[in-house]
Structures are given as structure tokens and as C-alpha cells.
Design a protein around this motif. Structure first.
Motif, PDB file in Angstrom:
ATOM      1  N   ASP A  65       0.919  -1.050  -0.090  1.00 33.36           N
ATOM      2  CA  ASP A  65       0.171  -0.132  -0.101  1.00 33.36           C
ATOM      3  C   ASP A  65       0.859   1.268   0.092  1.00 33.36           C
ATOM      4  N   PRO A  66       0.783   2.056  -1.193  1.00 35.09           N
ATOM      5  CA  PRO A  66       1.469   3.570  -0.863  1.00 35.09           C
ATOM      6  C   PRO A  66       1.224   4.375   0.083  1.00 35.09           C
ATOM      7  N   GLU A  72       8.618   2.484  -2.366  1.00 40.79           N
ATOM      8  CA  GLU A  72       8.016   1.342  -2.717  1.00 40.79           C
ATOM      9  C   GLU A  72       8.859   0.170  -1.915  1.00 40.79           C
ATOM     10  N   GLU A 161       1.867  -0.305  -7.503  1.00 42.12           N
ATOM     11  CA  GLU A 161       1.194   0.486  -6.075  1.00 42.12           C
ATOM     12  C   GLU A 161       0.193   1.435  -6.517  1.00 42.12           C
ATOM     13  N   TYR A 164      -3.368  -0.478  -6.259  1.00 41.51           N
ATOM     14  CA  TYR A 164      -3.442  -0.986  -4.957  1.00 41.51           C
ATOM     15  C   TYR A 164      -4.977  -0.570  -4.687  1.00 41.51           C
TER      16      TYR A 164
END
Length: 423
Positions: A65-66, A72, A161, A164
Motif C-alpha cells: 500500500d502506498p 516502494e 502500487e 493498490y
């Protein structure tokens, strides 16, 4: 605890039993106290008669999850993920009731519905429902692709990401369709991901679902709560001993303790108000910190672990006797004396020490007392103890009971401790 919720959430909860869920990221085999704040949302949901579901992200954990991240993360392999999932399940069972009828808690793993979902299938069935503009507007994305106030170039965001929020949104949709889930909860930094789910439900099914987030628990300096100087404060005793866990809460500032006792305990409001007032009358007694540390340590670990942590905490303040020391397990003993000099002595040298003066000077190679004369002077002045028992004479024979069959705790003066390890 409450930060924000979508319009209609209160009405939904008042209308009858509602199924709500929170997702947990399996990047480790243990949750930490930052996660515990959101677990408490599920606890309150169940106590109010609703049904809690804990989603452990076996699929999303492979991506990362960003939200709140500046870079990352490394991706995990499936074997590591499975081990992490098992550890997290075990911890959640301490807080939620899985055997109480209609509103019994459940644990689900999003890998179960993603493992056979093809990439093209996902794009056709899910991806077409949200625009890139909608996804780019989320704070978690904007922060990673926009330059900062000083104009420094952004870290950037991989497609992995970026996707996500779409995958987490589909989790909500899947649970909405298959488990009658109408509510997703989490910390406030999850608002963007959660509302993506409510939007998918609206666009795919013309359905209604709701979002509720708690305040993101932060330390006084604004950073995410859940870490000490040594890293995360884990719920697993293998990572953070019950003694260190207890100490973490005990060492909170007055301001943090007053705030967090409302988040992490189930104490009633009137009792919290009484404790707060009592604390203000005599802050040095740390009434709030002790009440918070007791409640959380017992629920995360056990009553026995709490008592052991209290006994251990007393030792460095000059309290406790030989029996207290003998009652400490080896890991607790080592935690208590983690910061003090540890001196290894061979079994033969220990047995060969004629007197306590020899042991504390020659055998320990001058690490406690530089000379036998210095050791004798301090012993005569009553300033030396071994295992909490004052040394009576300089020629006292070395026949002390070894703690855990290998340790001696030496106290020199009021504050200087040494741990002798006999191997």
C-alpha cells in the motif's frame, strides 16, 4: 478515536446488525501497536452488536500500500506471506470473539478470491469502472507523484502500487456481494482506499456502502505511533518482550497517556475521568501510564506477564529481593539488564574464586572493580550487593545462587549494575 465517516453511516449502524471489516497488511508475522488501534475499532463494533471481519491481505501484501509511504516496499514471497498470515490470525483471536452466534468475528484472506482472477479479467470487470482522474486525485497518489514544497522531485509510483486502491476497492465489493459487508473501517490514512471501495460498489452494483475511519495515532512529534527507539512495538512476545511492551506504555508522556487510554483500553469513561484527575493531582505517580500499561499488557499478553513486568520494573528502582529475581524468566531478566555491562566468566574461574573480592576484581578482569583494594573498600562501606543481598564481608566465600543457573546481578552503589554470566 473517531476521525470521519461517510453520511448515512450512523443510520446504517442504527438500522440493525451491520457487518464491517478492516484490512491488515501481512508484511510481518506479528501486528504492532499501531495496528492495535484499528483492532480496537473492530472490538467496539462487535461490542455494539455488529459483526466484525478482519481481512488479512494475502494478495495485497504481495503489492504494498502506498499510503503514508515515501518509497516502494519489497515484495514478499508466498511462503513468507503464509507464515505471516498464521501469526496475525493467532493475535486477532485474542481480541475478537469468533464463537458468539450471529455477530461472531471472521477472518478472510483476499488471496482466496484473487488467486484465480486473471489480469485481463480484472481490467474488464473492475478497472473500467474507475477513471484514472479519480484514482490520481487520492492523497496517497498525489504525495508520491508531486514535487515537495522545496521543489524536490517526487519519488514516483509504480503501476503496481498505483493499482493498490483498485484492488482494495474490489475487496470491499467482493465482501459486499458475498458477506453482506456494508462498512469498511481503518485509520484515517486509509480514507482514500476505503472510499474507492464505496465508489466501486456504487458504480458496479448501484449499491450503498459506508466508510468510517479512526484518528491516525501519532506520537507527540507527529510521526506514526507504534515505534520505540528499537523499532516497532510488536504484539508478539518473540519480537517485543512483555517487559519491554509494558515499559513502552509506562514511559509515555502525560499528554500521550491521557489521549491513548481512551483508544487502547475498554475502561469506562467515568473511570478514565477519575484516573485523569488523580493523575493531575500527582503526575509523578504516573497513574494514567500505569493503568494503561496494565490494561494493554494483560489483554495482549497475560496477567502473569503483566505481574512479571511490574516485578522486573521495580528491580532497577532498588525494589525487589532475591525471590523477585529468581522469579524472572531468563528473557525477562536479560530485558531488564539489557543496557548494563554484561561480563562473561568461565565456570572454572567462577568456582576457583576464593572470595567475593577476588570475583569482583580479578575474575571479572577489573570490569567491576579495578583492584581488590577498591572492591574491599566499597564492600566494607556496605555499597555492594549480589542478587539483591548486601555483601557482609570482603572474605565472603563465593557460593551465591545463580539465577537461571548462570547469572549474578551485581549492584555497585545505588545505580551501577553489572550482569555476570557464568558459562
Amino acid at each position: 478515536m473517531l476521525h470521519d465517516f461517510m453520511p448515512g453511516t450512523e443510520e446504517q449502524l442504527a438500522s440493525g446488525m451491520t457487518t464491517g471489516y478492516i484490512g491488515f497488511d501481512p508484511t510481518a508475522s506479528s501486528l504492532h501497536i499501531g495496528n492495535l488501534a484499528t483492532i480496537m475499532l473492530l472490538v467496539h463494533l462487535q461490542r455494539a452488536g455488529h459483526k466484525p471481519i478482519a481481512l488479512v491481505g494475502g494478495a495485497t501484501g504481495m503489492i504494498g500500500d502506498p499510503s503514508g509511504k515515501s518509497a516502494e516496499r519489497n515484495l514478499l514471497d508466498e511462503a513468507t506471506l503464509q507464515a505471516n498470515l498464521a501469526g496475525i490470525r493467532k493475535q486477532l483471536e485474542k481480541f475478537l470473539d469468533f464463537n458468539c452466534g450471529n455477530n461472531a468475528a471472521e477472518i478472510v484472506n483476499n488471496y482466496d478470491w484473487f488467486k484465480d482472477f486473471s489480469f485481463l479479467g480484472f481490467l474488464r470487470e473492475v478497472g473500467k469502472h474507475l477513471t484514472v482522474n479519480y484514482m490520481m486525485a487520492k492523497d496517497s497518489v498525489k504525495k508520491r507523484i508531486s514535487a515537495d514544497e522545496e521543489g524536490n522531485r517526487a519519488e514516483g509510483l509504480s503501476f503496481t502500487e498505483f493499482s493498490y486502491q483498485l484492488i482494495q476497492g474490489y475487496d470491499f465489493y467482493h465482501l459486499y456481494k458475498n458477506k453482506n459487508v456494508r462498512l469498511q473501517m481503518g485509520a484515517s490514512d486509509q480514507w482514500g482506499n476505503i472510499t474507492t471501495g464505496t465508489e466501486l460498489i456504487r458504480r458496479i452494483d448501484d449499491g450503498k456502502a459506508f466508510a468510517l475511519v479512526g484518528k491516525l495515532v501519532t506520537k507527540s512529534d507527529g510521526t506514526k505511533f507504534g515505534k520505540s527507539e528499537g523499532g516497532n512495538v510488536w504484539l508478539d512476545p518473540a519480537y517485543t518482550s512483555p517487559y519491554k511492551f509494558y515499559q513502552f506504555w509506562l514511559n509515555l508522556s502525560d499528554e500521550e497517556a491521557e489521549k491513548l487510554i481512551k483508544v487502547y483500553t475498554l475502561l469506562p469513561q467515568d473511570e478514565i475521568a477519575r484516573l485523569t484527575e488523580e493523575h493531575k493531582q500527582a503526575p509523578h505517580l504516573r497513574v494514567l501510564q500505569k493503568a494503561l500499561a496494565k490494561d494493554v499488557t494483560i489483554r495482549v499478553h497475560s496477567e502473569e506477564d503483566y505481574k512479571s513486568a511490574v516485578d522486573a520494573s521495580e528491580i532497577l528502582f532498588g525494589k525487589g529481593d532475591l525471590e523477585t529475581l529468581k522469579g524472572l524468566k531468563e528473557d525477562v531478566l536479560l530485558s531488564v539488564f539489557e543496557g548494563v555491562p554484561q561480563i562473561e566468566v568461565s565456570k572454572s574461574n567462577y568456582v576457583g574464586a576464593a572470595t567475593v573480592s577476588d570475583l569482583l576484581s580479578d575474575v571479572t578482569e577489573g570490569k567491576i572493580f579495578e583492584s581488590k583494594g577498591e572492591a574491599k573498600r566499597m564492600i566494607k562501606n556496605g555499597g555492594v550487593s549480589i542478587n539483591r543481598q548486601k555483601i557482609q564481608g570482603t572474605e565472603e566465600p563465593v557460593n551465591y545462587e545463580l539465577l537461571q543457573e548462570k547469572y549474578l546481578v551485581v549492584q555497585k552503589g545505588k545505580k551501577n549494575y553489572f550482569l555476570i554470566s557464568v558459562n
